[in-house]
Design a protein around this motif. Structure first.
Motif, PDB file in Angstrom:
ATOM      1  N   ARG A   4       1.495  11.766   6.352  1.00 24.31           N
ATOM      2  CA  ARG A   4       1.303  10.600   7.216  1.00 24.31           C
ATOM      3  C   ARG A   4       1.871   9.341   6.570  1.00 24.31           C
ATOM      4  O   ARG A   4       2.462   8.496   7.242  1.00 24.31           O
ATOM      5  N   ILE A   5       1.698   9.215   5.252  1.00 29.54           N
ATOM      6  CA  ILE A   5       2.256   8.064   4.546  1.00 29.54           C
ATOM      7  C   ILE A   5       3.783   8.103   4.625  1.00 29.54           C
ATOM      8  O   ILE A   5       4.434   7.086   4.876  1.00 29.54           O
ATOM      9  N   ALA A   6       4.358   9.297   4.437  1.00 30.24           N
ATOM     10  CA  ALA A   6       5.818   9.426   4.515  1.00 30.24           C
ATOM     11  C   ALA A   6       6.316   9.083   5.914  1.00 30.24           C
ATOM     12  O   ALA A   6       7.351   8.415   6.072  1.00 30.24           O
ATOM     13  N   ARG A  54      -4.883  -0.701   3.675  1.00 27.41           N
ATOM     14  CA  ARG A  54      -5.470  -1.012   4.984  1.00 27.41           C
ATOM     15  C   ARG A  54      -4.482  -0.723   6.114  1.00 27.41           C
ATOM     16  O   ARG A  54      -4.894  -0.356   7.216  1.00 27.41           O
ATOM     17  N   SER A  55      -3.195  -0.878   5.857  1.00 31.10           N
ATOM     18  CA  SER A  55      -2.184  -0.532   6.863  1.00 31.10           C
ATOM     19  C   SER A  55      -2.240   0.953   7.186  1.00 31.10           C
ATOM     20  O   SER A  55      -1.928   1.377   8.300  1.00 31.10           O
ATOM     21  N   MET A  56      -2.645   1.747   6.195  1.00 30.73           N
ATOM     22  CA  MET A  56      -2.756   3.190   6.383  1.00 30.73           C
ATOM     23  C   MET A  56      -4.088   3.585   7.029  1.00 30.73           C
ATOM     24  O   MET A  56      -4.340   4.750   7.289  1.00 30.73           O
ATOM     25  N   GLY A  57      -4.967   2.573   7.266  1.00 36.26           N
ATOM     26  CA  GLY A  57      -6.226   2.844   7.942  1.00 36.26           C
ATOM     27  C   GLY A  57      -7.414   3.037   7.029  1.00 36.26           C
ATOM     28  O   GLY A  57      -8.505   3.393   7.493  1.00 36.26           O
ATOM     29  N   TYR A  58      -7.231   2.787   5.712  1.00 35.14           N
ATOM     30  CA  TYR A  58      -8.338   2.948   4.772  1.00 35.14           C
ATOM     31  C   TYR A  58      -9.019   1.603   4.527  1.00 35.14           C
ATOM     32  O   TYR A  58      -8.429   0.548   4.749  1.00 35.14           O
ATOM     33  N   ASP A  59     -10.245   1.636   4.020  1.00 37.39           N
ATOM     34  CA  ASP A  59     -11.000   0.410   3.810  1.00 37.39           C
ATOM     35  C   ASP A  59     -10.423  -0.430   2.676  1.00 37.39           C
ATOM     36  O   ASP A  59     -10.638  -1.635   2.615  1.00 37.39           O
ATOM     37  N   ALA A 112      -8.167   8.454   9.037  1.00 36.46           N
ATOM     38  CA  ALA A 112      -8.533   7.079   8.690  1.00 36.46           C
ATOM     39  C   ALA A 112      -9.874   6.737   9.329  1.00 36.46           C
ATOM     40  O   ALA A 112      -9.951   6.525  10.545  1.00 36.46           O
ATOM     41  N   PRO A 113     -10.949   6.667   8.542  1.00 35.22           N
ATOM     42  CA  PRO A 113     -12.274   6.356   9.109  1.00 35.22           C
ATOM     43  C   PRO A 113     -12.302   5.023   9.841  1.00 35.22           C
ATOM     44  O   PRO A 113     -13.060   4.858  10.803  1.00 35.22           O
TER      45      PRO A 113
END
Length: 282
Positions: A4-6, A54-59, A112-113
């Motif tokens: 997903r990051i790639a 945070r752009s990746m959806g993590y806190d 991503a929670p």
């Protein structure tokens, strides 16, 4: 998670791309290095490292590292294996189950929670305001939309699903502020679904996409629940996308049910009592 990051690299700012590349080049090192060192290696500021997370959806960095450690150290104990024409029933059983389990574990490590929480809160707001939620899907995703409607109406939400392209457009145009539109698609490329998402957003509804990262549908919706998987690796196996979408709906419905609270249990009790008369006595 790494896939997903790639996949997100092209949509990131240049500075965040350098942080992403650090993750991809050596995930284990990224997980153990302090933010100051990571910033120096990527030639960015420390806030940029956090902003990437945070752009990746993590806190934040700690949340991303936690998921990364689990992904790297634990790995995925099942791999995608193609079904062969000469496979026996036992071989097919193992391969089909392993392929599904692999997709679920990959989703667990990459999900991503923050996005799930945003989607759950949007649906809760719809419930509190006695508004409606509409699930849109086509083909296999249409069946997932039907399943979602079944789950959420049992929670006490006014919900419906539609898979016909014309009906989708009409429904989307009639949504209002406070309503929710959940659009489900494997590819995120279906024109009718993208058009419905855009109409729903213009009408003031909150739009939630369950689809592939960086797809047109993902970009058309306010909230994106990523559903990335190696679809197409095996023509004989069932579509993993359908199972993955059903899983995401289950997770989302559970999050919403927990927030609604006791009334869900009461509704469930009433439904079970009503259905009891439809069954033969044992």
């Amino acid at each position: 998670m790494l896939e997903r990051i790639a996949a997100s690299l092209p949509s990131l700012a240049p500075a965040e791309q350098r942080v992403a590349q650090l993750v991809l080049d050596d995930p284990a090192a990224f997980a153990r290095l302090p933010v100051r060192t990571l910033a120096e290696l990527a030639r960015v500021s420390k806030p940029t490292v956090v902003r990437f997370c945070r752009s990746m959806g993590y806190d934040g960095l700690a949340d991303l590292k936690l998921k990364l450690v689990g992904s790297v150290s634990e790995g995925v104990p099942f791999v995608h294996r193609s079904v062969d024409v000469d496979d026996k029933a036992g071989d097919v059983l193992v391969k089909v189950v392993d392929n599904s389990v692999a997709a679920f574990l990959e989703y667990r490590n990459a999900a991503a929670p923050k996005a799930l929480e945003a989607a759950a809160q949007a649906i809760l707001q719809t419930w509190r305001q006695h508004q409606r939620i509409v699930f849109f899907g086509a083909g296999n995703s249409g069946m997932v939309a039907d399943d979602a409607q079944h789950k959420f109406f049992r929670l006490g939400l006014t919900s419906m699903s539609c898979s016909d392209g014309h009906v989708q457009l009409m429904n989307a145009a009639l949504l209002r502020r406070g309503d929710c539109a959940v659009v489900i698609s494997n590819s995120g490329l279906t024109r009718d679904l993208i058009a419905a998402a855009e109409l729903a957003r213009q009408a003031g509804a909150t739009t939630i996409a369950i689809t592939a990262s960086n797809s047109p549908l993902a970009k058309a919706c306010a909230i994106h629940l990523a559903a990335d998987h190696p679809e197409g690796y095996d023509l004989y196996s069932p579509m993993v996308s359908r199972l993955l979408h059903l899983l995401i709906i289950d997770v989302l419905a559970t999050c919403v049910a927990l927030q609604i609270g006791p009334s869900v249990q009461q509704n469930s009790k009433i439904i079970k009592q009503l259905l009891r008369s439809k069954r033969y006595e044992q």
